[in-house]
Design a protein around this motif. Structure first.
Motif, PDB file in Angstrom:
ATOM      1  N   LEU A  11       0.830  -1.208   0.000  1.00 35.56           N
ATOM      2  CA  LEU A  11       0.000   0.000   0.000  1.00 35.56           C
ATOM      3  C   LEU A  11       0.865   1.258   0.000  1.00 35.56           C
ATOM      4  O   LEU A  11       0.576   2.221  -0.709  1.00 35.56           O
ATOM      5  CB  LEU A  11      -0.945   0.006   1.207  1.00 35.56           C
ATOM      6  N   ILE A  12       1.919   1.244   0.790  1.00 28.79           N
ATOM      7  CA  ILE A  12       2.828   2.393   0.856  1.00 28.79           C
ATOM      8  C   ILE A  12       3.461   2.635  -0.512  1.00 28.79           C
ATOM      9  O   ILE A  12       3.489   3.758  -1.011  1.00 28.79           O
ATOM     10  CB  ILE A  12       3.923   2.157   1.919  1.00 28.79           C
ATOM     11  N   ARG A  13       3.951   1.583  -1.116  1.00 33.07           N
ATOM     12  CA  ARG A  13       4.602   1.735  -2.429  1.00 33.07           C
ATOM     13  C   ARG A  13       3.598   2.115  -3.508  1.00 33.07           C
ATOM     14  O   ARG A  13       3.910   2.901  -4.399  1.00 33.07           O
ATOM     15  CB  ARG A  13       5.351   0.455  -2.784  1.00 33.07           C
ATOM     16  N   LEU A  14       2.407   1.562  -3.431  1.00 34.33           N
ATOM     17  CA  LEU A  14       1.365   1.899  -4.395  1.00 34.33           C
ATOM     18  C   LEU A  14       0.962   3.362  -4.247  1.00 34.33           C
ATOM     19  O   LEU A  14       0.848   4.092  -5.245  1.00 34.33           O
ATOM     20  CB  LEU A  14       0.161   0.975  -4.197  1.00 34.33           C
ATOM     21  N   ALA A  15       0.763   3.820  -3.015  1.00 34.45           N
ATOM     22  CA  ALA A  15       0.417   5.224  -2.768  1.00 34.45           C
ATOM     23  C   ALA A  15       1.514   6.142  -3.298  1.00 34.45           C
ATOM     24  O   ALA A  15       1.230   7.193  -3.894  1.00 34.45           O
ATOM     25  CB  ALA A  15       0.179   5.460  -1.280  1.00 34.45           C
ATOM     26  N   ASP A  16       2.770   5.749  -3.118  1.00 37.02           N
ATOM     27  CA  ASP A  16       3.893   6.545  -3.607  1.00 37.02           C
ATOM     28  C   ASP A  16       3.843   6.668  -5.128  1.00 37.02           C
ATOM     29  O   ASP A  16       4.048   7.745  -5.682  1.00 37.02           O
ATOM     30  CB  ASP A  16       5.206   5.909  -3.153  1.00 37.02           C
ATOM     31  N   GLN A  17       3.565   5.566  -5.811  1.00 38.03           N
ATOM     32  CA  GLN A  17       3.485   5.612  -7.276  1.00 38.03           C
ATOM     33  C   GLN A  17       2.303   6.458  -7.742  1.00 38.03           C
ATOM     34  O   GLN A  17       2.409   7.194  -8.712  1.00 38.03           O
ATOM     35  CB  GLN A  17       3.380   4.200  -7.846  1.00 38.03           C
ATOM     36  N   LEU A  18       1.186   6.345  -7.037  1.00 40.32           N
ATOM     37  CA  LEU A  18       0.020   7.147  -7.402  1.00 40.32           C
ATOM     38  C   LEU A  18       0.308   8.632  -7.211  1.00 40.32           C
ATOM     39  O   LEU A  18      -0.052   9.459  -8.054  1.00 40.32           O
ATOM     40  CB  LEU A  18      -1.197   6.729  -6.564  1.00 40.32           C
ATOM     41  N   TYR A  23       0.960   6.125 -12.907  1.00 42.75           N
ATOM     42  CA  TYR A  23      -0.135   5.357 -13.491  1.00 42.75           C
ATOM     43  C   TYR A  23       0.092   3.839 -13.445  1.00 42.75           C
ATOM     44  O   TYR A  23       0.100   3.164 -14.477  1.00 42.75           O
ATOM     45  CB  TYR A  23      -0.404   5.805 -14.935  1.00 42.75           C
ATOM     46  N   PRO A  24       0.287   3.293 -12.264  1.00 38.49           N
ATOM     47  CA  PRO A  24       0.457   1.829 -12.178  1.00 38.49           C
ATOM     48  C   PRO A  24      -0.856   1.113 -12.494  1.00 38.49           C
ATOM     49  O   PRO A  24      -1.942   1.644 -12.247  1.00 38.49           O
ATOM     50  CB  PRO A  24       0.845   1.613 -10.714  1.00 38.49           C
ATOM     51  N   ASN A  25      -0.752  -0.075 -13.065  1.00 37.05           N
ATOM     52  CA  ASN A  25      -1.939  -0.923 -13.179  1.00 37.05           C
ATOM     53  C   ASN A  25      -1.658  -2.202 -12.393  1.00 37.05           C
ATOM     54  O   ASN A  25      -0.555  -2.407 -11.885  1.00 37.05           O
ATOM     55  CB  ASN A  25      -2.323  -1.190 -14.646  1.00 37.05           C
ATOM     56  N   ASP A  69      -7.466   5.376 -15.603  1.00 36.40           N
ATOM     57  CA  ASP A  69      -7.397   6.099 -16.868  1.00 36.40           C
ATOM     58  C   ASP A  69      -7.160   5.084 -17.981  1.00 36.40           C
ATOM     59  O   ASP A  69      -6.047   4.561 -18.120  1.00 36.40           O
ATOM     60  CB  ASP A  69      -6.259   7.119 -16.817  1.00 36.40           C
ATOM     61  N   PRO A  70      -8.201   4.771 -18.778  1.00 41.65           N
ATOM     62  CA  PRO A  70      -8.034   3.766 -19.836  1.00 41.65           C
ATOM     63  C   PRO A  70      -6.994   4.164 -20.887  1.00 41.65           C
ATOM     64  O   PRO A  70      -6.308   3.305 -21.436  1.00 41.65           O
ATOM     65  CB  PRO A  70      -9.424   3.663 -20.479  1.00 41.65           C
ATOM     66  N   SER A  71      -6.857   5.462 -21.164  1.00 43.06           N
ATOM     67  CA  SER A  71      -5.896   5.882 -22.189  1.00 43.06           C
ATOM     68  C   SER A  71      -4.456   5.645 -21.750  1.00 43.06           C
ATOM     69  O   SER A  71      -3.580   5.421 -22.572  1.00 43.06           O
ATOM     70  CB  SER A  71      -6.098   7.357 -22.544  1.00 43.06           C
ATOM     71  N   ARG A  72      -4.205   5.681 -20.440  1.00 41.62           N
ATOM     72  CA  ARG A  72      -2.857   5.423 -19.918  1.00 41.62           C
ATOM     73  C   ARG A  72      -2.758   4.029 -19.309  1.00 41.62           C
ATOM     74  O   ARG A  72      -1.697   3.646 -18.827  1.00 41.62           O
ATOM     75  CB  ARG A  72      -2.494   6.455 -18.867  1.00 41.62           C
ATOM     76  N   GLY A  74      -3.772   2.819 -16.505  1.00 43.31           N
ATOM     77  CA  GLY A  74      -3.277   2.811 -15.142  1.00 43.31           C
ATOM     78  C   GLY A  74      -4.130   3.654 -14.216  1.00 43.31           C
ATOM     79  O   GLY A  74      -4.998   4.414 -14.656  1.00 43.31           O
ATOM     80  N   TYR A  75      -3.862   3.509 -12.923  1.00 44.52           N
ATOM     81  CA  TYR A  75      -4.598   4.237 -11.893  1.00 44.52           C
ATOM     82  C   TYR A  75      -3.892   5.549 -11.572  1.00 44.52           C
ATOM     83  O   TYR A  75      -2.678   5.676 -11.744  1.00 44.52           O
ATOM     84  CB  TYR A  75      -4.710   3.384 -10.625  1.00 44.52           C
ATOM     85  N   PHE A  76      -4.677   6.526 -11.094  1.00 39.70           N
ATOM     86  CA  PHE A  76      -4.130   7.817 -10.707  1.00 39.70           C
ATOM     87  C   PHE A  76      -4.974   8.403  -9.579  1.00 39.70           C
ATOM     88  O   PHE A  76      -6.090   7.949  -9.313  1.00 39.70           O
ATOM     89  CB  PHE A  76      -4.087   8.776 -11.906  1.00 39.70           C
ATOM     90  N   LEU A  77      -4.408   9.407  -8.910  1.00 38.85           N
ATOM     91  CA  LEU A  77      -5.130  10.119  -7.855  1.00 38.85           C
ATOM     92  C   LEU A  77      -5.826  11.329  -8.474  1.00 38.85           C
ATOM     93  O   LEU A  77      -5.187  12.113  -9.184  1.00 38.85           O
ATOM     94  CB  LEU A  77      -4.178  10.593  -6.762  1.00 38.85           C
ATOM     95  N   THR A  78      -7.104  11.475  -8.200  1.00 35.27           N
ATOM     96  CA  THR A  78      -7.819  12.645  -8.706  1.00 35.27           C
ATOM     97  C   THR A  78      -7.511  13.883  -7.867  1.00 35.27           C
ATOM     98  O   THR A  78      -7.738  14.999  -8.310  1.00 35.27           O
ATOM     99  CB  THR A  78      -9.351  12.401  -8.710  1.00 35.27           C
ATOM    100  N   ASP A  79      -7.008  13.680  -6.664  1.00 29.13           N
ATOM    101  CA  ASP A  79      -6.622  14.778  -5.786  1.00 29.13           C
ATOM    102  C   ASP A  79      -5.229  14.467  -5.221  1.00 29.13           C
ATOM    103  O   ASP A  79      -5.086  13.632  -4.324  1.00 29.13           O
ATOM    104  CB  ASP A  79      -7.648  14.928  -4.657  1.00 29.13           C
ATOM    105  N   LEU A  80      -4.218  15.151  -5.757  1.00 29.23           N
ATOM    106  CA  LEU A  80      -2.843  14.867  -5.358  1.00 29.23           C
ATOM    107  C   LEU A  80      -2.518  15.337  -3.933  1.00 29.23           C
ATOM    108  O   LEU A  80      -1.454  15.028  -3.410  1.00 29.23           O
ATOM    109  CB  LEU A  80      -1.854  15.488  -6.342  1.00 29.23           C
TER     110      LEU A  80
END
Length: 186
Positions: A11-18, A23-25, A69-72, A74-80
């Motif tokens: 979770l920590i590493r995933l949150a860091d990437q987000l 855009y990790p999937n 985001d289907p075009s990328r 991968g997942y992203f944060l809508t509020d950084l």
């Protein structure tokens, strides 16, 4: 629901990437965890399905504003401005604590009995076992988790002697002292 150490590290590493807009999937992040498992022996390898559940955990339990985001692809944060509970300063501290479970450059001397056993049933997939002329052996492991190594050493204590690192010898000694104090009231 309580979170295990392995999941918390993911979770920590995933949150860091987000937060870094990488855009990790699920598949790419599972591959990263597998690579991390091999390189750092953190025992975090998992399937893409597990990563999907981790993303749901971030969304549902930690209110992370995550979208796909289907075009990328991968997942992203809508509020950084979102951050993991405890703030970003707590994350490296926990990661260091979690990673401190690993120990590097381990050398264990084994008697004949344990050498035979270690040849058939390796302690670690990257161990190097050298058999000496007297059939005693030496196990060398580049990196291993203490939580895997210490119980093994305690189990085989009459047959195994930790040579290095010294910090691991001290840890074994501390555990042994605690056991004696707790169980020997003579």
């Amino acid at each position: 629901m309580p979170i295990a150490k392995k999941q918390l590290l993911r979770l920590i590493r995933l949150a860091d990437q987000l937060k870094s807009d990488r855009y990790p999937n699920c598949s790419s992040f599972a591959r990263q965890m597998r690579k991390l498992d091999i390189e750092e022996n953190l025992n975090v390898a998992c399937t893409p399905k597990t990563i999907y559940r981790d993303i749901q955990t971030l969304k549902n339990d930690f209110n992370a504003p995550i979208e796909f985001d289907p075009s990328r692809n991968g997942y992203f944060l809508t509020d950084l401005s979102w951050s993991f509970p405890g703030g970003n300063t707590a994350l490296p501290e926990f990661q260091n604590q979690l990673c401190s479970d690993t120990v590097d450059d381990v050398v264990i001397l084994c008697d004949k009995t344990l050498t035979r056993y270690a040849r058939r049933y390796p302690l670690h997939h990257q161990q190097k076992l050298t058999v000496k002329s007297d059939n005693n052996g030496e196990i060398r492991i580049k990196r291993i988790q203490q939580s895997q190594l210490i119980p093994w050493v305690m189990h085989f204590c009459p047959h195994a002697t930790i040579i290095s690192p010294v910090s691991l010898r001290r840890r074994i000694c501390d555990i042994s002292t605690q056991l004696l104090e707790k169980h020997c009231d003579l």
